[in-house]
Write an enzyme that holds these catalytic residues in place. Structure first.
Site, short mmCIF file in Angstrom:
data_model
loop_
_atom_site.label_atom_id
_atom_site.label_comp_id
_atom_site.label_asym_id
_atom_site.label_seq_id
_atom_site.Cartn_x
_atom_site.Cartn_y
_atom_site.Cartn_z
N GLY A 77 0.37 5.66 1.01
CA GLY A 77 -0.46 6.75 1.50
C GLY A 77 0.23 8.07 1.32
N GLY A 78 -0.34 9.13 1.92
CA GLY A 78 0.22 10.45 1.77
C GLY A 78 1.55 10.60 2.47
N MET A 79 1.75 9.86 3.57
CA MET A 79 2.97 10.00 4.35
C MET A 79 4.00 8.93 4.07
SD MET A 79 1.40 10.83 8.10
CE MET A 79 2.98 10.35 8.82
N GLY A 124 0.81 -1.20 0.00
CA GLY A 124 0.00 0.00 0.00
C GLY A 124 0.84 1.26 0.00
N ASP A 127 -6.66 10.78 14.01
CA ASP A 127 -6.91 10.55 12.59
C ASP A 127 -7.72 9.26 12.38
OD1 ASP A 127 -6.83 11.16 9.90
OD2 ASP A 127 -4.90 10.20 9.55
N LYS A 146 6.33 0.38 7.48
CA LYS A 146 5.88 1.66 6.94
C LYS A 146 7.10 2.56 6.82
CE LYS A 146 1.87 3.25 7.71
NZ LYS A 146 0.60 3.81 8.20
N VAL A 182 3.92 1.27 2.40
CA VAL A 182 3.86 0.13 3.31
C VAL A 182 4.25 -1.14 2.56
CG1 VAL A 182 2.43 -1.17 4.92
CG2 VAL A 182 1.99 1.27 4.57
#
Length: 622
Positions: free
Chosen positions: A21-23, A19, A135, A41, A26
């Site tokens: 994400g924005g940060m 995966g 979050d 991550k 993974v």
């Protein structure tokens, strides 16, 4: 980019990427010390370069690592390597709640409550340790293939909230509380608000506030009243609707005081879904009522009745197979009534998860089938691979394995320093989604030969391809001087796997780049052969030691300009200074002799002060 086979911290072997994400990205990895699969991550570059964010990120991640709960994705390790920062977490096989909602649409109220209770329990455990998630959103909630619900990214959002580069804000703002939207004080009630929005989405299939940008959505959280969930889910019980409305009140003091209070009402909603028992302060939904505090005995009884109420009559015909009272509620199994209530609730939540797991497995099968081409849901999309640096024919072969037809590839040629036939650019970058009905444009080194672009691409690259690959053998490319990530990708494109790396100091090769490779460039090897790389640690820092003697017949002072150091050296003494990064120091010595004064005491004679300045060479440390 990290690729399969790369080792992190000489312990975690990357298996595949799961995966992005924005940060962070993974990856699934193998922990070779403990022999288990983990999720890693890895922070994206723009975050890793922000020292303030990195410090806060590590502090918050280490704090969250102390959380251990069945409904929380546990953090095992936090570390860094060559400027790359990572978190090692529990690997959970399953899908996010966001994907689950997207695939299933509206969830029935019992399933929504089951998921909300498990999420709430994870939040409750964190709040009890003083950790606020900040979050909560479906993307951070994972439903495993066994039906267990787990919350991830505890503690990470706090670090992100102080960083100006918050690339994932658009996804988060849909679930942010009004106080987060105005950068106000954030506490446990902010997590309650976000969970309320998640529940709204579960039962309606949509978020209450949406817009073209984050500012528009944030203003809605601050100013606009949301449409009651029953407007989109007419069969929604009043108890669950009012739980959602209370959790999402704009003023924090009107929400549930604690997540534990919200969990209590969720259990009640399972027992009496159509009972109007939820108290909403200063609401337009009716007169405020005062609820008496529930005793622990009543709480245990409620948990037991909630467990017994957790069935799925509307959706599953084989209900009795999952909810057989004779199997799951035998009073002889429990000596203590309090333990019985909690145990039943836990077991039934797990069993209800099995029902959800059936749906999840079906969704995963559909997704995999769609990717593999077994099923077709509209225009099939694939994740683009990197073919830059490979010969055209090899690129076409790799793209063909991905599902991209050669008829959908348009080739243009340019003369440059690359070998003829080498792909130098692709119109869709690696990692992006690509529809198999679209056109992929490749730029190939060399001159275009006769025929159309596709044919010329083949003819222009055939001789080079034959020289680099032959049957099941490939020529090893040179990766010396490339970064570790680029070298790994280049070798992977040539069907060669990096199985291990080591590090050495180098005066010539920059830190993080390849010094040498175990197989020489140009050597022919079998496809899927293994190779090891030596990675540069940069220049080894040489330090110097100094010994400075006092040459005077008495105590003297010293000053060293390069290191800003000063002090006193006794008569016949010396000072030793170590670990200095410069090879020469400028030392100034000052000596003031003493004289016998009229009162019989020895005093300094400033008129006879002597000063000397000298350059002193250091002795390097080996």
């Amino acid at each position: 980019m990290i690729t399969q086979g790369v080792f992190i911290a000489d312990r975690y072997e990357i298996i595949d990427r799961v995966g992005s994400g924005g940060m962070s990205d993974v990856y699934r990895a193998k922990d070779h010390i403990l022999g288990r699969e983990v999720a890693i991550k890895i922070l994206k570059q723009e975050f890793s370069e922000d020292a303030t964010f990195v410090a806060k990120f590590r502090t918050e991640a280490q704090s969250a690592a102390g959380l251990e709960h069945p409904n929380i994705v546990n953090i095992y390790d936090v570390g860094s390597e060559n400027g790359m920062y990572f978190i090692v977490m529990e690997y959970v096989e399953g899908i996010t709640l966001k994907t689950y909602i997207e695939k299933k649409g509206q969830l029935n109220f019992k399933e929504a409550i089951s998921i909300a209770i498990q999420v709430g329990r994870g939040i409750e455990a964190a709040h009890q340790k003083g950790i606020i998630h900040r979050d909560i959103k479906p993307q951070n909630i994972i439903i495993s293939t066994e039906g267990k619900v787990k919350v991830t990214d505890f503690g990470i959002a706090r670090a992100a909230s102080s960083n100006t580069i918050h690339a994932d804000l658009m996804g988060s703002v849909h679930y942010s509380s009004p106080e987060q939207a105005r950068n106000g004080f954030v506490d446990g009630k902010s997590d309650i608000y976000s969970l309320g929005i998640v529940m709204y989405e579960m039962v309606t299939g949509r978020v209450p506030f949406d817009g073209d940008n984050t500012v528009a959505i944030a203003i809605q959280h601050l100013q606009e009243e949301m449409v009651a969930p029953s407007a989109y889910a007419p069969d929604l019980p009043i108890s669950l609707e009012k739980i959602i409305l209370k959790a999402t009140m704009k003023k924090a003091d009107r929400r549930y005081a604690t997540i534990s209070d919200m969990l209590m009402d969720l259990k009640k909603a399972l027992v009496s879904p159509n009972e109007d028992f939820v108290t909403i302060v200063e609401s337009d939904l009716g007169q405020t009522r005062v609820m008496t505090k529930i005793t622990p005995e009543e709480d245990q009884s409620l948990s037991r009745r909630a467990a017994e109420a957790l069935t799925f009559n509307d959706d599953y015909d084989d209900e009795e197979e999952y909810y057989d009272d004779d199997d799951y509620y035998d009073d002889d199994d429990y000596d203590d009534e309090d333990d019985e209530a909690d145990s039943k609730m836990d077991r039934i939540l797990t069993i209800s998860g099995i029902v959800a797991a059936i749906a999840i497995v079906a969704i995963l099968v559909a997704i995999i089938g769609n990717i593999s081409g077994l099923f077709s849901f509209g225009s099939k999309k694939v994740t683009m691979i990197n073919v830059v640096g490979t010969q055209y024919e090899q690129a076409v072969e790799q793209l063909g394995e991905l599902g991209v037809k050669e008829d959908n590839i348009v080739v243009s040629y340019e003369e440059n320093d690359s070998d003829d036939g080498t792909v130098t650019n692709q119109s869709v970058p690696e990692g992006k989604q690509f529809s198999l009905n679209d056109t992929l444009r490749l730029t190939v080194a060399g001159k275009e030969s006769s025929g159309d672009s596709s044919d010329s691409g083949k003819s222009g690259s055939s001789s080079s391809s034959e020289s680099s690959t032959s049957g099941d053998t490939v020529a090893v490319p040179s990766v010396v001087g490339l970064t570790q990530a680029d070298a790994t990708q280049t070798l992977s494109n040539s069907f060669i796997t990096v199985t291990s790396t080591s590090q050495e100091f180098s005066d010539e090769v920059p830190s993080g780049s390849v010094i040498s490779q175990s197989i020489e460039a140009g050597e022919m090897v079998a496809k899927n052969s293994s190779i090891t790389l030596v990675i540069s640690k940069g220049k080894e820092e040489v330090t110097y030691n100094y010994s400075i003697q006092n040459p005077y017949d008495g105590e003297c002072t010293y000053e060293i300009a390069e290191i800003g150091k000063s002090g006193t050296i006794p008569k016949n003494g010396a000072i030793n200074i170590s670990e200095v990064k410069v090879d020469t120091l400028t030392v100034t010595l000052t000596y003031t002799p003493l004289y016998l004064s009229g009162d019989g005491t020895m005093k300094p004679n400033p008129n006879a002060t002597e000063t000397s300045t000298q350059a002193v060479k250091g002795t390097p440390n080996n």
